[in-house]
Every structure is written in C-alpha cells, then in structure tokens.
Design a protein around this motif. Structure first.
Motif, PDB file in Angstrom:
ATOM      1  N   VAL A   6       0.832  -1.187   0.000  1.00 14.05           N
ATOM      2  CA  VAL A   6       0.000   0.000   0.000  1.00 14.05           C
ATOM      3  C   VAL A   6       0.872   1.243   0.000  1.00 14.05           C
ATOM      4  O   VAL A   6       1.755   1.396   0.847  1.00 14.05           O
ATOM      5  CB  VAL A   6      -0.934   0.015   1.225  1.00 14.05           C
ATOM      6  CG1 VAL A   6      -1.802   1.263   1.206  1.00 14.05           C
ATOM      7  CG2 VAL A   6      -1.803  -1.233   1.245  1.00 14.05           C
ATOM      8  N   LYS A   7       0.628   2.125  -0.949  1.00 14.56           N
ATOM      9  CA  LYS A   7       1.414   3.343  -1.056  1.00 14.56           C
ATOM     10  C   LYS A   7       0.929   4.364  -0.042  1.00 14.56           C
ATOM     11  O   LYS A   7      -0.219   4.790  -0.058  1.00 14.56           O
ATOM     12  CB  LYS A   7       1.308   3.916  -2.470  1.00 14.56           C
ATOM     13  CG  LYS A   7       2.305   5.036  -2.744  1.00 14.56           C
ATOM     14  CD  LYS A   7       2.228   5.460  -4.198  1.00 14.56           C
ATOM     15  CE  LYS A   7       3.226   6.573  -4.489  1.00 14.56           C
ATOM     16  NZ  LYS A   7       3.125   7.052  -5.881  1.00 14.56           N
ATOM     17  N   THR A   8       1.822   4.761   0.873  1.00 13.37           N
ATOM     18  CA  THR A   8       1.519   5.787   1.861  1.00 13.37           C
ATOM     19  C   THR A   8       2.605   6.856   1.764  1.00 13.37           C
ATOM     20  O   THR A   8       3.721   6.648   2.216  1.00 13.37           O
ATOM     21  CB  THR A   8       1.486   5.211   3.294  1.00 13.37           C
ATOM     22  OG1 THR A   8       2.735   4.571   3.582  1.00 13.37           O
ATOM     23  CG2 THR A   8       0.369   4.192   3.442  1.00 13.37           C
ATOM     24  N   GLY A   9       2.268   7.960   1.121  1.00 11.09           N
ATOM     25  CA  GLY A   9       3.273   8.988   0.882  1.00 11.09           C
ATOM     26  C   GLY A   9       4.324   8.493  -0.094  1.00 11.09           C
ATOM     27  O   GLY A   9       4.002   8.018  -1.184  1.00 11.09           O
ATOM     28  N   SER A  10       5.578   8.555   0.320  1.00 15.63           N
ATOM     29  CA  SER A  10       6.667   8.107  -0.548  1.00 15.63           C
ATOM     30  C   SER A  10       7.122   6.690  -0.215  1.00 15.63           C
ATOM     31  O   SER A  10       8.139   6.222  -0.704  1.00 15.63           O
ATOM     32  CB  SER A  10       7.867   9.056  -0.410  1.00 15.63           C
ATOM     33  OG  SER A  10       8.348   9.069   0.927  1.00 15.63           O
ATOM     34  N   ARG A  11       6.338   6.002   0.623  1.00 12.00           N
ATOM     35  CA  ARG A  11       6.729   4.656   1.040  1.00 12.00           C
ATOM     36  C   ARG A  11       5.681   3.627   0.630  1.00 12.00           C
ATOM     37  O   ARG A  11       4.534   3.965   0.353  1.00 12.00           O
ATOM     38  CB  ARG A  11       6.909   4.599   2.562  1.00 12.00           C
ATOM     39  CG  ARG A  11       8.015   5.470   3.100  1.00 12.00           C
ATOM     40  CD  ARG A  11       8.065   5.391   4.610  1.00 12.00           C
ATOM     41  NE  ARG A  11       8.212   4.026   5.056  1.00 12.00           N
ATOM     42  CZ  ARG A  11       7.800   3.592   6.260  1.00 12.00           C
ATOM     43  NH1 ARG A  11       7.175   4.415   7.069  1.00 12.00           N
ATOM     44  NH2 ARG A  11       7.992   2.344   6.599  1.00 12.00           N
ATOM     45  N   LEU A  12       6.088   2.356   0.628  1.00 16.72           N
ATOM     46  CA  LEU A  12       5.170   1.248   0.419  1.00 16.72           C
ATOM     47  C   LEU A  12       5.087   0.451   1.710  1.00 16.72           C
ATOM     48  O   LEU A  12       6.096  -0.021   2.220  1.00 16.72           O
ATOM     49  CB  LEU A  12       5.668   0.329  -0.709  1.00 16.72           C
ATOM     50  CG  LEU A  12       5.585   0.897  -2.122  1.00 16.72           C
ATOM     51  CD1 LEU A  12       6.277  -0.036  -3.097  1.00 16.72           C
ATOM     52  CD2 LEU A  12       4.135   1.089  -2.533  1.00 16.72           C
ATOM     53  N   GLU A  13       3.886   0.330   2.256  1.00 19.28           N
ATOM     54  CA  GLU A  13       3.661  -0.439   3.467  1.00 19.28           C
ATOM     55  C   GLU A  13       3.197  -1.842   3.060  1.00 19.28           C
ATOM     56  O   GLU A  13       2.246  -2.001   2.304  1.00 19.28           O
ATOM     57  CB  GLU A  13       2.591   0.218   4.343  1.00 19.28           C
ATOM     58  CG  GLU A  13       3.005   1.544   4.941  1.00 19.28           C
ATOM     59  CD  GLU A  13       3.936   1.375   6.123  1.00 19.28           C
ATOM     60  OE1 GLU A  13       4.023   0.248   6.658  1.00 19.28           O
ATOM     61  OE2 GLU A  13       4.585   2.365   6.505  1.00 19.28           O
ATOM     62  N   LYS A  14       3.861  -2.840   3.592  1.00 18.64           N
ATOM     63  CA  LYS A  14       3.500  -4.219   3.277  1.00 18.64           C
ATOM     64  C   LYS A  14       2.404  -4.685   4.235  1.00 18.64           C
ATOM     65  O   LYS A  14       2.573  -4.670   5.450  1.00 18.64           O
ATOM     66  CB  LYS A  14       4.727  -5.118   3.404  1.00 18.64           C
ATOM     67  CG  LYS A  14       4.495  -6.551   2.958  1.00 18.64           C
ATOM     68  CD  LYS A  14       5.802  -7.323   3.021  1.00 18.64           C
ATOM     69  CE  LYS A  14       5.625  -8.745   2.521  1.00 18.64           C
ATOM     70  NZ  LYS A  14       6.898  -9.494   2.596  1.00 18.64           N
ATOM     71  N   VAL A  15       1.273  -5.109   3.678  1.00 13.47           N
ATOM     72  CA  VAL A  15       0.141  -5.577   4.468  1.00 13.47           C
ATOM     73  C   VAL A  15      -0.167  -7.012   4.059  1.00 13.47           C
ATOM     74  O   VAL A  15      -0.563  -7.276   2.923  1.00 13.47           O
ATOM     75  CB  VAL A  15      -1.111  -4.696   4.237  1.00 13.47           C
ATOM     76  CG1 VAL A  15      -2.253  -5.166   5.128  1.00 13.47           C
ATOM     77  CG2 VAL A  15      -0.797  -3.234   4.486  1.00 13.47           C
ATOM     78  N   LYS A  16       0.025  -7.932   4.967  1.00 11.06           N
ATOM     79  CA  LYS A  16      -0.257  -9.335   4.654  1.00 11.06           C
ATOM     80  C   LYS A  16      -1.757  -9.538   4.475  1.00 11.06           C
ATOM     81  O   LYS A  16      -2.557  -9.090   5.288  1.00 11.06           O
ATOM     82  CB  LYS A  16       0.267 -10.242   5.759  1.00 11.06           C
ATOM     83  CG  LYS A  16       1.782 -10.336   5.819  1.00 11.06           C
ATOM     84  CD  LYS A  16       2.231 -11.368   6.841  1.00 11.06           C
ATOM     85  CE  LYS A  16       3.741 -11.499   6.843  1.00 11.06           C
ATOM     86  NZ  LYS A  16       4.204 -12.496   7.834  1.00 11.06           N
ATOM     87  N   ILE A  17      -2.117 -10.235   3.412  1.00 13.08           N
ATOM     88  CA  ILE A  17      -3.530 -10.496   3.142  1.00 13.08           C
ATOM     89  C   ILE A  17      -4.164 -11.269   4.295  1.00 13.08           C
ATOM     90  O   ILE A  17      -5.315 -11.036   4.660  1.00 13.08           O
ATOM     91  CB  ILE A  17      -3.688 -11.259   1.812  1.00 13.08           C
ATOM     92  CG1 ILE A  17      -3.292 -10.345   0.653  1.00 13.08           C
ATOM     93  CG2 ILE A  17      -5.111 -11.767   1.625  1.00 13.08           C
ATOM     94  CD1 ILE A  17      -3.292 -11.020  -0.696  1.00 13.08           C
ATOM     95  N   SER A  18      -3.396 -12.174   4.900  1.00 12.29           N
ATOM     96  CA  SER A  18      -3.922 -12.985   5.998  1.00 12.29           C
ATOM     97  C   SER A  18      -4.272 -12.161   7.227  1.00 12.29           C
ATOM     98  O   SER A  18      -5.004 -12.626   8.104  1.00 12.29           O
ATOM     99  CB  SER A  18      -2.899 -14.065   6.386  1.00 12.29           C
ATOM    100  OG  SER A  18      -1.688 -13.463   6.821  1.00 12.29           O
ATOM    101  N   GLU A  19      -3.764 -10.914   7.313  1.00 12.78           N
ATOM    102  CA  GLU A  19      -4.024 -10.066   8.475  1.00 12.78           C
ATOM    103  C   GLU A  19      -5.171  -9.074   8.252  1.00 12.78           C
ATOM    104  O   GLU A  19      -5.549  -8.339   9.171  1.00 12.78           O
ATOM    105  CB  GLU A  19      -2.756  -9.304   8.857  1.00 12.78           C
ATOM    106  CG  GLU A  19      -1.628 -10.217   9.325  1.00 12.78           C
ATOM    107  CD  GLU A  19      -0.359  -9.463   9.661  1.00 12.78           C
ATOM    108  OE1 GLU A  19      -0.323  -8.231   9.451  1.00 12.78           O
ATOM    109  OE2 GLU A  19       0.600 -10.100  10.137  1.00 12.78           O
ATOM    110  N   ILE A  20      -5.731  -9.054   7.043  1.00 17.36           N
ATOM    111  CA  ILE A  20      -6.835  -8.131   6.760  1.00 17.36           C
ATOM    112  C   ILE A  20      -8.126  -8.683   7.367  1.00 17.36           C
ATOM    113  O   ILE A  20      -8.532  -9.804   7.075  1.00 17.36           O
ATOM    114  CB  ILE A  20      -7.016  -7.935   5.241  1.00 17.36           C
ATOM    115  CG1 ILE A  20      -5.758  -7.296   4.644  1.00 17.36           C
ATOM    116  CG2 ILE A  20      -8.239  -7.076   4.952  1.00 17.36           C
ATOM    117  CD1 ILE A  20      -5.783  -7.226   3.135  1.00 17.36           C
TER     118      ILE A  20
END
Length: 245
Positions: free
Chosen positions: A146-160
C-alpha cells in the motif's frame, strides 16, 4: 518493508544502517558473513538484500546471491562492492542483480536504488495483469503493498479483517492499522482469495476466518470487535458458505 544486508566493513555497514533508517524501512539484520546472511534470510524472508561481494565465510557474496535467487523467496539483490574488475562484474551479472554499486558509493544513489528496487519488487506480481499499475496504489503477492506517501507499506492479506468502500476510496482494516487506498472495491475484490474473503454488503468484504458472530436480527457481524453490516442480498450466500449446524 524488510531489508537484510551483509557487509563486513564497519564504516559501510553503519552508513547502510543509517540510510535504511532514514527511508523508514526495517533492517532485519546486517551481518559480516555468508552463513549468517543465509540463516537470517530464511528466518526473516526480507523484501530486499544488500550484498557485499567480499565477505567472511565459506562463500562470497555472489554465491550467497545465487542461493537467494534460486530459493522460493527470491528478492531483488543490490551488490555493494569494492571490486570493479570485469571478471567480478560478469560473475555478479549471472545472478541478475537489481544493481551493482562500487565503493565508495554515493549515499543518495544507494538510497534511490533501494527505493526503486522495492517499488519494482512490489510491482513484480502484476506482470501477468497489464491492467494493474503498481505505481498507483497496491499490488498483490501474498501481501498488498500500500502506497503511503513516498513509502510502500507491506500488508499481509492474511491479516486483513475486512475492507470498506467509500466512493472511489477503500479502507483495509487490520487489528492494528487502517490503510486508505484510491481504488474501487470491485477492482480490489478481484485480487483477494475467493476461498477466504466474502462480500457481505455492497460496501464491505470480510475475511471469513475472522467472523466471530452474526446477529441475524440486526444483520450485523463481528470481526475482532469490529461491527460490519450485512445486506439482505448477501446474507443468504454468506450463510451457505459458512459451516452452520
């Protein structure tokens, strides 16, 4: 995003650590030998590897990179080395690194190289779907980036826990965080595992494993203390998919 590095010169190791910290990424380890690098790689499954070629241990950095590239968790590799000879470069090229940086390196150049490598890694999973542009919002592998500002945050699908739609934007809810993404719900739903997620409302998709209870009268369900509405059109299909007795 997790980064792992092998560098046996303390000055360069310190610089690498500073750069990664400034970028806001997680340095899961910086070691000086081949064996420890491979052990940490297997244990942490990082998103990027920074590898010095001349390191301690039973193999050099090129052989370490080869083993990483042949593993099931292959990631982008950036060589950082004092070797600039053609023979070493040709050996390194065989493992198809993302970049080959010669010491002493420019800090800004390394910083930008790391950023670009991680962006491309995030987009790699989309190569089979030309309609998806990783630069815009999010990509799928076993995770969303997920793009947040100038960074990419990794979000595991299993944690959604669930996804909520609000016009052109959607929100991904985990137990700890909420991520806002500019994308239609329908487009995201096509990237979610059909066996794990179910739509319960025109504006909500939930991960079935996190459903704790369903209030049939109020047409609401609970996921880790979060309340999500169920619409009539989706209630019956939901109940059919659940193991009810």
């Amino acid at each position: 995003m997790k980064i792992l590095a092998v560098e046996d010169e303390k000055l360069f190791a310190f610089t690498i650590e500073q750069i990664i910290d400034e970028l806001g990424y997680q340095l899961v380890g910086i070691v000086d030998n081949a064996e420890e690098m491979l052990r940490l790689f297997a244990a942490n499954k990082p998103d990027l590897a920074l590898i010095d070629i001349n390191i301690k241990g039973s193999m050099d950095g090129i052989e370490v990179a080869r083993r990483i590239s042949q593993s099931q968790f292959a990631v982008p590799i950036i060589f950082i080395t004092s070797f600039s000879d053609q023979k070493t470069f040709e050996r390194a090229r065989e493992v198809r690194p993302f970049a080959y940086i010669v010491k002493p390196f420019d800090e800004k150049m390394l910083q930008r190289t790391i950023e670009i490598a991680l962006y491309r890694y995030a987009g790699k999973a989309s190569m089979q779907d030309e309609k998806v542009n990783w630069q815009q919002d999010v990509m799928v592998r076993d995770s969303f980036f997920v793009k947040t500002g100038s960074r990419l945050e990794k979000v595991k699908i299993s944690e959604i826990l669930y996804v909520e739609s609000n016009d052109k934007y959607i929100k991904l809810y985990t137990e700890k965080d909420v991520f806002s993404i500019r994308m239609p719900l329908k487009e995201l739903s096509e990237k979610l595992p059909l066996t794990e997620f179910v739509q319960v409302h025109r504006s909500y998709i939930v991960q079935a494993a996190y459903i704790e209870d369903i209030d049939l009268k109020e047409q609401m369900l609970t996921l880790k203390k979060h309340k999500v509405p169920i619409s009539k059109n989706f209630l019956e299909p939901l109940l059919k998919r659940l193991n009810t007795i």
